[in-house]
Scaffold this active site. Structure first.
Site, PDB file in Angstrom:
ATOM      1  N   SER A   3      80.306 128.912 -37.529  1.00  0.00           N
ATOM      2  CA  SER A   3      79.103 127.829 -37.636  1.00  0.00           C
ATOM      3  C   SER A   3      78.288 127.894 -36.326  1.00  0.00           C
ATOM      4  CB  SER A   3      79.726 126.569 -37.815  1.00  0.00           C
ATOM      5  OG  SER A   3      80.725 126.103 -36.996  1.00  0.00           O
ATOM      6  N   ASP A  28      81.216 115.994 -31.168  1.00  0.00           N
ATOM      7  CA  ASP A  28      81.181 117.375 -31.353  1.00  0.00           C
ATOM      8  C   ASP A  28      80.798 117.919 -29.884  1.00  0.00           C
ATOM      9  OD1 ASP A  28      80.526 119.911 -31.920  1.00  0.00           O
ATOM     10  OD2 ASP A  28      79.318 119.443 -33.579  1.00  0.00           O
ATOM     11  N   HIS A  68      79.358 122.548 -31.048  1.00  0.00           N
ATOM     12  CA  HIS A  68      78.264 122.971 -31.560  1.00  0.00           C
ATOM     13  C   HIS A  68      77.045 122.472 -30.516  1.00  0.00           C
ATOM     14  CE1 HIS A  68      80.306 123.128 -35.316  1.00  0.00           C
ATOM     15  NE2 HIS A  68      79.611 123.972 -35.170  1.00  0.00           N
TER      16      HIS A  68
END
Length: 439
Positions: A176, A411, A414
């Protein structure tokens, strides 16, 4: 009276002429003293209009698609120095020269910096990357630009990239974080053309494609976190990483002109985050195997595929290094409520053996000219640029729900977009078109 009048008229003419000459000389002196200020003021105004078209030389302008002349520095010398550690500083004038290492440098704070796109002009961003759209209140993380230590780095130019890659195909494959990179690149290119001249299919998290119609250029993303086969429906009933078999979606990689790979994050997952039950190598199934050994075997399988399926005369291969995660709360190295880059070295959560494995493997692939996009160090300082709690538009509700475990919800892996992956793509762009030899 007539004689007196004549003298006064002559005196007045001489006085006026002397005054004009004096003013002219004074203006020349003032201009000489302040010529640098005048140049920088004019230069920065021009850069705000088109920052990619101005040279360090005050008399030269860049013609379209002539990247060999482009330089980066565009910050006034009288900017306030905003230094954090040795890796973050205000930009200074540099002479244009070839980069020995694009990835050795520092982050530069530029107050007037604005991204090339936002979540409104790039509608196909994943929700968790759209930090501003989700309500992140600060913008400072968007004002840092990467500067190589020994040279000027050209700015990203989407039109130039598509022109150079006309009728070409590019694939980005990996986890990702590489999807994060694909979304960044697709947004940079999407905002470089008219929306009607772009085709985008980005609904699936597993496969995405951007196509610039006028250039017949495509960029595809293939989700393959291990690059090798991850069998969720193995005959054993377990989830199995098959170490000597490449990912099934590798069929889609074939024939691409540019390939960008990454793998590492999923290998480092432990405990409840570990995605596999068993390793398979040959006919042997094993529940336990040193992760460094498994990673080495998996990456060798990828390398063998490259050697068998890629013609270096037609295809350029990149491997992107580990992107730093800021998840260690016990070391105060996690991204929640952080709005400035780190001012100290980062304690990596990844085994150094992973880095040694892939770097050693790529060195052995020199004949195939596989290139290493080493973005690890430049990401280590950017603790400020993760989505954190702004990974969702419902962040206020979710933050309250997870208030006892914010570190588990935020998060810190990312990156917000626009953001740090734009720099990865800028360096990829420079590596492809400005560097004539390996870095």
């Amino acid at each position: 009276m007539e004689f007196k009048s004549s003298i006064n008229e002559t005196t007045w003419k001489l006085f006026s002429l002397g005054t004009l000459l004096g003013c002219f000389l004074l203006l020349l002196l003032v201009d000489k003293i302040h010529q640098n200020t005048t140049f920088f003021s004019t230069r920065n105004y021009m850069l705000q209009l088109n920052p990619s078209k101005l040279l360090d030389s005050p008399t030269s302008m860049v013609k379209p698609f002539e990247p060999s002349n482009v330089t980066l520095d565009n910050t006034p010398t009288d900017e306030k120095n905003f230094a954090i550690d040795d890796h973050i500083d205000i930009a200074v004038n540099k002479t244009t020269k070839k980069c020995n290492n694009l990835f050795d440098g520092r982050w530069v704070y530029i107050p007037e910096e604005t991204p090339k796109y936002d979540s409104t002009t790039c509608p196909f961003l994943e929700e968790k990357m759209s930090c501003q759209k989700n309500g992140r209140p600060d913008f400072e993380y968007e004002k840092w630009r990467w500067e190589a230590r020994d040279c000027d780095v050209p700015l990203f130019n989407g039109l130039h990239m598509m022109e150079r890659l006309r009728n070409k195909r590019m694939i980005i494959a990996g986890d990702s974080l590489n999807r994060n990179m694909w979304e960044s690149l697709a947004c940079l290119l999407y905002t470089s053309v008219s929306p009607s001249r772009a085709e985008v299919k980005a609904e699936s998290p597993v496969y995405k494609i951007f196509k610039a119609k006028d250039y017949n250029f495509t960029v595809e993303f293939y989700w393959s976190p291990f690059l090798i086969h991850f069998d969720r429906n193995h005959k054993s009933g377990k989830k199995v990483i098959v170490l000597d078999k490449l990912s099934p979606n590798s069929d889609g990689w074939r024939g691409a002109d540019i390939m960008v790979f990454n793998s590492g994050h999923w290998w480092a997952h432990t405990g409840k985050f570990k995605s596999w039950d068993l390793f398979q190598y040959g006919d042997d199934l094993k529940e336990e195997m040193p992760i460094e050994k498994a990673y080495k075997r998996g990456m060798r399988t990828w390398a063998k595929w490259i050697k068998s399926n890629v013609d270096p005369k037609k295809t350029t291969v990149f491997f992107r290094s580990i992107s730093a995660e800021h998840t260690q709360r016990k070391y105060d190295q996690w991204c929640y409520n952080v709005t400035q880059p780190m001012d100290r070295s980062y304690l990596s959560v990844y085994p150094k053996s992973f880095v040694d494995t892939i770097e050693g493997l790529i060195k052995k692939m020199s004949k195939l000219q596989v290139k290493y996009l080493n973005i690890t160090k430049l990401t280590e300082y950017r603790i400020d640029a993760h989505p954190s709690v702004f990974r969702s538009s419902d962040w206020k509700i979710l933050t309250k729900k997870f208030e006892d475990n914010i570190s588990g919800y935020a998060d810190c892996s990312h990156w917000c977009l626009p953001g740090v992956p734009d720099t990865w793509n800028r360096l990829l762009y420079v590596y492809m078109f400005f560097q004539k030899e390996d870095i």
